[in-house]
Design a protein around this motif. Structure first.
Motif, PDB file in Angstrom:
ATOM      1  N   VAL A   9       0.850  -1.196   0.000  1.00 57.55           N
ATOM      2  CA  VAL A   9       0.000   0.000   0.000  1.00 57.55           C
ATOM      3  C   VAL A   9       0.884   1.245   0.000  1.00 57.55           C
ATOM      4  O   VAL A   9       1.969   1.241   0.604  1.00 57.55           O
ATOM      5  CB  VAL A   9      -0.919   0.003   1.249  1.00 57.55           C
ATOM      6  CG1 VAL A   9      -1.656   1.321   1.397  1.00 57.55           C
ATOM      7  CG2 VAL A   9      -1.922  -1.153   1.195  1.00 57.55           C
ATOM      8  N   SER A  10       0.421   2.285  -0.691  1.00 64.93           N
ATOM      9  CA  SER A  10       1.068   3.600  -0.550  1.00 64.93           C
ATOM     10  C   SER A  10       0.065   4.584   0.021  1.00 64.93           C
ATOM     11  O   SER A  10      -1.137   4.474  -0.261  1.00 64.93           O
ATOM     12  CB  SER A  10       1.550   4.119  -1.904  1.00 64.93           C
ATOM     13  OG  SER A  10       2.711   3.436  -2.280  1.00 64.93           O
ATOM     14  N   VAL A  11       0.561   5.504   0.816  1.00 63.63           N
ATOM     15  CA  VAL A  11      -0.299   6.558   1.359  1.00 63.63           C
ATOM     16  C   VAL A  11       0.307   7.888   0.939  1.00 63.63           C
ATOM     17  O   VAL A  11       1.514   8.120   1.146  1.00 63.63           O
ATOM     18  CB  VAL A  11      -0.397   6.457   2.903  1.00 63.63           C
ATOM     19  CG1 VAL A  11      -1.235   7.599   3.461  1.00 63.63           C
ATOM     20  CG2 VAL A  11      -0.997   5.121   3.320  1.00 63.63           C
ATOM     21  N   PRO A  54       3.222  -3.940   3.917  1.00 65.39           N
ATOM     22  CA  PRO A  54       4.215  -2.860   3.794  1.00 65.39           C
ATOM     23  C   PRO A  54       3.583  -1.579   3.224  1.00 65.39           C
ATOM     24  O   PRO A  54       2.720  -1.644   2.355  1.00 65.39           O
ATOM     25  CB  PRO A  54       5.243  -3.423   2.799  1.00 65.39           C
ATOM     26  CG  PRO A  54       4.938  -4.863   2.662  1.00 65.39           C
ATOM     27  CD  PRO A  54       3.511  -5.075   3.042  1.00 65.39           C
ATOM     28  N   VAL A  55       4.027  -0.448   3.755  1.00 64.84           N
ATOM     29  CA  VAL A  55       3.469   0.845   3.334  1.00 64.84           C
ATOM     30  C   VAL A  55       4.583   1.798   2.898  1.00 64.84           C
ATOM     31  O   VAL A  55       5.610   1.907   3.568  1.00 64.84           O
ATOM     32  CB  VAL A  55       2.682   1.505   4.499  1.00 64.84           C
ATOM     33  CG1 VAL A  55       2.198   2.904   4.107  1.00 64.84           C
ATOM     34  CG2 VAL A  55       1.501   0.647   4.921  1.00 64.84           C
ATOM     35  N   THR A  56       4.353   2.458   1.773  1.00 66.90           N
ATOM     36  CA  THR A  56       5.220   3.565   1.365  1.00 66.90           C
ATOM     37  C   THR A  56       4.433   4.847   1.588  1.00 66.90           C
ATOM     38  O   THR A  56       3.310   4.975   1.093  1.00 66.90           O
ATOM     39  CB  THR A  56       5.572   3.453  -0.140  1.00 66.90           C
ATOM     40  OG1 THR A  56       6.161   2.179  -0.360  1.00 66.90           O
ATOM     41  CG2 THR A  56       6.513   4.561  -0.573  1.00 66.90           C
ATOM     42  N   ARG A 115       8.888  -4.787  13.900  1.00 64.60           N
ATOM     43  CA  ARG A 115       8.354  -5.383  12.671  1.00 64.60           C
ATOM     44  C   ARG A 115       7.498  -4.360  11.916  1.00 64.60           C
ATOM     45  O   ARG A 115       7.633  -4.170  10.724  1.00 64.60           O
ATOM     46  CB  ARG A 115       7.515  -6.614  13.022  1.00 64.60           C
ATOM     47  CG  ARG A 115       7.234  -7.496  11.825  1.00 64.60           C
ATOM     48  CD  ARG A 115       6.572  -8.798  12.227  1.00 64.60           C
ATOM     49  NE  ARG A 115       7.274  -9.485  13.292  1.00 64.60           N
ATOM     50  CZ  ARG A 115       6.716  -9.901  14.431  1.00 64.60           C
ATOM     51  NH1 ARG A 115       5.443  -9.683  14.649  1.00 64.60           N
ATOM     52  NH2 ARG A 115       7.416 -10.510  15.351  1.00 64.60           N
ATOM     53  N   ARG A 116       6.623  -3.670  12.650  1.00 65.00           N
ATOM     54  CA  ARG A 116       5.704  -2.732  12.003  1.00 65.00           C
ATOM     55  C   ARG A 116       6.468  -1.547  11.406  1.00 65.00           C
ATOM     56  O   ARG A 116       6.249  -1.173  10.257  1.00 65.00           O
ATOM     57  CB  ARG A 116       4.648  -2.248  13.002  1.00 65.00           C
ATOM     58  CG  ARG A 116       3.714  -3.380  13.353  1.00 65.00           C
ATOM     59  CD  ARG A 116       2.687  -2.998  14.377  1.00 65.00           C
ATOM     60  NE  ARG A 116       2.094  -4.211  14.937  1.00 65.00           N
ATOM     61  CZ  ARG A 116       0.991  -4.258  15.633  1.00 65.00           C
ATOM     62  NH1 ARG A 116       0.314  -3.160  15.875  1.00 65.00           N
ATOM     63  NH2 ARG A 116       0.535  -5.390  16.113  1.00 65.00           N
ATOM     64  N   VAL A 117       7.353  -0.977  12.203  1.00 61.77           N
ATOM     65  CA  VAL A 117       8.111   0.183  11.707  1.00 61.77           C
ATOM     66  C   VAL A 117       9.000  -0.241  10.535  1.00 61.77           C
ATOM     67  O   VAL A 117       9.200   0.509   9.575  1.00 61.77           O
ATOM     68  CB  VAL A 117       8.921   0.815  12.864  1.00 61.77           C
ATOM     69  CG1 VAL A 117       9.859   1.880  12.354  1.00 61.77           C
ATOM     70  CG2 VAL A 117       7.964   1.414  13.888  1.00 61.77           C
ATOM     71  N   LEU A 134       7.671   0.119   6.991  1.00 64.16           N
ATOM     72  CA  LEU A 134       7.357   1.469   6.506  1.00 64.16           C
ATOM     73  C   LEU A 134       8.541   2.079   5.767  1.00 64.16           C
ATOM     74  O   LEU A 134       9.666   2.055   6.256  1.00 64.16           O
ATOM     75  CB  LEU A 134       6.996   2.346   7.719  1.00 64.16           C
ATOM     76  CG  LEU A 134       6.648   3.801   7.436  1.00 64.16           C
ATOM     77  CD1 LEU A 134       5.346   3.910   6.625  1.00 64.16           C
ATOM     78  CD2 LEU A 134       6.503   4.587   8.736  1.00 64.16           C
ATOM     79  N   THR A 135       8.257   2.606   4.568  1.00 63.22           N
ATOM     80  CA  THR A 135       9.294   3.383   3.879  1.00 63.22           C
ATOM     81  C   THR A 135       8.690   4.728   3.502  1.00 63.22           C
ATOM     82  O   THR A 135       7.480   4.850   3.337  1.00 63.22           O
ATOM     83  CB  THR A 135       9.803   2.693   2.591  1.00 63.22           C
ATOM     84  OG1 THR A 135       8.676   2.235   1.856  1.00 63.22           O
ATOM     85  CG2 THR A 135      10.737   1.554   2.866  1.00 63.22           C
TER      86      THR A 135
END
Ligand SMILES: NC(=O)c1ccc[n+]([C@@H]2O[C@H](COP(=O)([O-])OP(=O)(O)OC[C@H]3O[C@@H](n4cnc5c(N)ncnc54)[C@H](O)[C@@H]3O)[C@@H](O)[C@H]2O)c1
Length: 699
Positions: free
Chosen positions: A301-303, A323-325, A361-363, A366-367
């Motif tokens: 996902v990207s935000v 994973p989120v960008t 793990r959560r952090v 994040l990228t």
């Protein structure tokens, strides 16, 4: 034996398996309970059988009663849970339950009637009836305190908390947690135990222990139930049942439990809670979407936008391992957003609700980037930038060219036209609104905004993803403010009229909070911030929009820099670091001056008028929304209001509440208020008027 219960004798053990997939619901009409009763009776009379093992076929022991049978007639001659449990209490051979999966309500009560309980690691037990405004009605209030003591039982029954296997073992609910094959290891356990002599340990024959003096305990528990569960009648009744468990015979306790459940089930509060329970399930059903509608896999996902909403939205996905960008315009803002996420997680770690490993793990998923092209591999992009159409259009044009063709592009706009945003892309069928609520990592409501061209696959994928991230999704159509905010707008406008006509902010808030809302309208405005509304009003004014009855009070507050909690003051003042509102006489003077300026003679307004007018404003706009098809059904609006706006769950949401007080009463009220001085803004929704005329309800 019946199809839904199997029975066989293995050595000296009567093995009974419940086989009613998917959750082994204890159906009366399908004969599950009758099957269990027959099996136990048969083994009880069989000299070869020395003990019973009761186990669920499949993953669950039993999820509880069959909810599809609620309110339906029972097939005559079929045993009920009460019949089964009463017989079980007379059996002369030990009955061992082997629990697995979610073991809820009646399923858990069935196991409490057994003499021993084993459980697989994945077992979760709970008595969640309180969430439906009732109490465990199959002896749960009498047996659980006899097993774990009055204090713990009260806590579990009034909260409906889910207890994992190991905790259940520590509490003494479960005798042993089994690691290996539940069936085989349970048989071994029973054989071993039989060799040592396995007594029939009837729970009903035990007494109830209390850690403190029983009388003091009940007095304290009554006080807590009255204060903590204001508006909810079930917890007080649970205290009464536990009092009976301590002080009366088991038989009398069961009668008191029965009397209380029969009375509770008829209360408006329980009706409302049960309505919401089914409404949340109903909300998952979306017109044009079926089980066959394909659901896309969302693996990345990207935000866009690392502000208030973007950071919260990102956390939802990180929490479930996606994973989120996150993208923002420059490194400084981006870093601030990333720091916010990190800080949020660290505070959860500090509270002991997240492990350091889970934090890492959560952090680690994040990228950040300052380039929109970073979204190119994402399956879903959620835009959460400034609320300006020009900015959103620019972003979506660019996203359309950089995101992969299969990507879903979502906007978190609260007011802008999703169709217009979709129109600047070459893939309008892939565009959807995902309207998160603030704080986005906490609030469970998600309005899934289906635009004109959004494809069924994109809607189905969004609904499914919402559940994965533990939201309560409701599919709505496009209009200004969608469902929740469009209705809240009419509610807030009415609140402003009330203070202009004579009430003070604290009176309005007090009336609404006494009705059961978590927060009154003016406290809510202070929390959300008054500056956004001010900017919108100024823009609309500059565009020449004339509002028939314009209330200038919030403008006067904003002119003084009082934007709400974040500036230490709005409708109330706030001491640094505190969210407790303090009445500000200067605000009251501003309110009174505003009435004078308009030549309004202020009058005293009673609490019932405040509640009526605010609720009728919600209901009337809700009716318009249903008539326009923006909401699929009235119960969806109730879900939105209970999950996102602090509407008291025990009143079932605004549309259910309307039916509780009667639609005719609502229409007559609106007509009455519209005849009052300054009341000419009211217009009964034609749909509402039509329902009343035809003597119908929202259904
Ligand atoms: N705040 C709320 O309570 C709330 C609730 C629901 C929906 N929304 C909606 O969510 C959206 C964001 O609101 P917010 O409160 O988070 O705003 P915000 O001002 O806190 O954050 C917006 C972020 O977007 C960034 N941004 C602006 N232009 C950008 C661009 N071209 N590319 C990348 N990033 C850009 C900004 O730098 C900022 O960090 C708005 O559409 C708002 O209406 C807000």
């Amino acid at each position: 034996m019946s199809e839904v219960v199997s029975y066989e004798v293995r050595g000296s053990i009567g093995l009974i398996q419940i086989k009613n997939p998917p959750v082994n619901a204890l159906s009366v009409n399908k004969g599950v309970l009758q099957g269990l009763l027959d099996a136990i009776k048969s083994g009880d009379h069989d000299p070869q059988v020395n003990a019973f093992l009761l186990i669920g076929g499949g993953k669950n022991f039993s999820g509880g009663a069959d909810i599809s049978e609620f309110g339906k007639p029972k097939v005559p001659g079929m045993a009920t849970l009460a019949d089964l449990l009463a017989y079980m209490d007379t059996v002369t051979k030990p009955i061992v339950a082997a629990l697995s999966g979610p073991t809820m309500g009646g399923g858990f009560e069935l196991s409490l009637t057994c003499h021993y309980r084993l459980a697989s690691q994945e077992t979760i037990v709970a008595l969640p009836e309180v969430k439906l405004g009732i109490l465990p009605g199959a002896g749960g209030t009498q047996r659980l305190p006899r097993i774990i003591g009055a204090e713990k039982a009260l806590e579990l029954i009034t909260s409906g908390a889910f207890i994992p296997a190991q905790d259940a073992k520590s509490l003494g609910i479960v005798d042993e947690v089994i690691d290996g094959n539940l069936l085989e290891d349970s048989i071994k356990w029973i054989k071993r135990a039989l060799r040592c002599g396995l007594p029939v340990a009837r729970v009903s024959e035990r007494s109830v222990k209390t850690a403190i003096d029983a009388k003091d305990f009940i007095t304290k528990a009554t006080g807590v139930a009255e204060k903590k569960w204001r508006g909810y009648p079930a917890p007080l009744r649970i205290v009464e049942c536990i009092d009976a468990a301590i002080n009366k015979s088991f038989k009398e306790g069961i009668q008191i439990e029965r009397k209380n459940i029969e009375e509770l089930i008829l209360t408006d509060e329980s009706r409302s809670l049960r309505h919401l329970f089914f409404a949340e399930r109903q909300a998952n059903k979306v017109v044009g979407i079926s089980k066959e509608t394909p659901i896309a896999k969302i693996q990345t996902v990207s935000v866009i936008g690392a502000g208030t909403m973007g950071t919260g939205i990102a956390m939802n996905f990180l929490n479930v391992g996606i994973p989120v960008t996150i993208v923002d315009t420059n490194d400084e803002i981006l870093q601030k957003g990333i720091d916010t996420i990190n800080k949020n997680y660290l505070s959860t770690v500090a509270k002991g609700r997240l492990s350091a490993e889970d934090h890492d793990r959560r952090v680690g998923l994040l990228t950040g980037s300052t380039q929109l092209s970073a979204v190119s591999q994402s399956d879903l992009v959620v835009e959460a930038v400034f609320e300006e159409m020009a900015v959103k259009k620019m972003i979506f044009r660019e996203l359309d060219s950089v995101a992969k063709p299969s990507a879903i592009l979502a906007t978190n706009t609260s007011t802008l036209d999703v169709n217009e945003i979709a129109s600047v892309t070459r893939r309008p069928e892939q565009i959807i609104g995902l309207h998160f609520f603030s704080p986005a990592n906490v609030m469970r409501l998600l309005e899934v905004v289906r635009a004109e061209k959004t494809s069924p696959e994109v809607v189905a994928t969004s609904m499914s993803l919402a559940k994965k991230i533990k939201k309560i999704p409701v599919c709505v159509g496009v209009c200004d403010g969608f469902v929740g905010n469009r209705m809240i707008h009419t509610y807030l406008r009415e609140a402003e009229y009330l203070i202009e006509e004579g009430a003070l902010p604290e009176q309005v808030d007090h009336a609404i909070e006494s009705f059961g809302f978590a927060m009154g309208p003016f406290r809510m405005c202070d929390l959300a911030g008054l500056d956004i509304g001010w900017a919108i009003r100024k823009r609309k004014k500059s565009e020449g929009l004339v509002i028939k009855r314009y209330v200038s009070i919030p403008d006067h507050l904003c002119e003084r820099g009082w934007f709400g909690q974040k500036t230490g003051g709005g409708y109330y003042t706030y001491e640094s670091g505190s969210r407790a509102p303090i009445v500000n006489p200067e605000v009251n003077a501003i309110v009174e001056a505003a009435s004078e300026e308009k030549g309004i003679t202020r009058r005293s307004i009673e609490a019932h008028e405040i509640v009526d007018r605010l609720m009728f404003a919600l209901i009337n706009e809700g009716a318009n929304i249903i008539a326009e098809g923006v909401a699929q059904r009235a119960s969806d609006i109730d879900v939105i209001y209970a999950a996102g706006y602090g509407f008291p769950r025990y009143r079932g949401g605004p549309m259910f509440y309307a039916q509780t007080v009667g639609l005719l009463h609502v229409v007559e009220g609106i007509e009455r208020y519209s005849k009052q001085a300054y009341g000419d803004h009211w217009q009964v929704s034609p749909f509402l008027a039509q329902l009343v005329q035809k003597n119908q309800t929202f259904g």
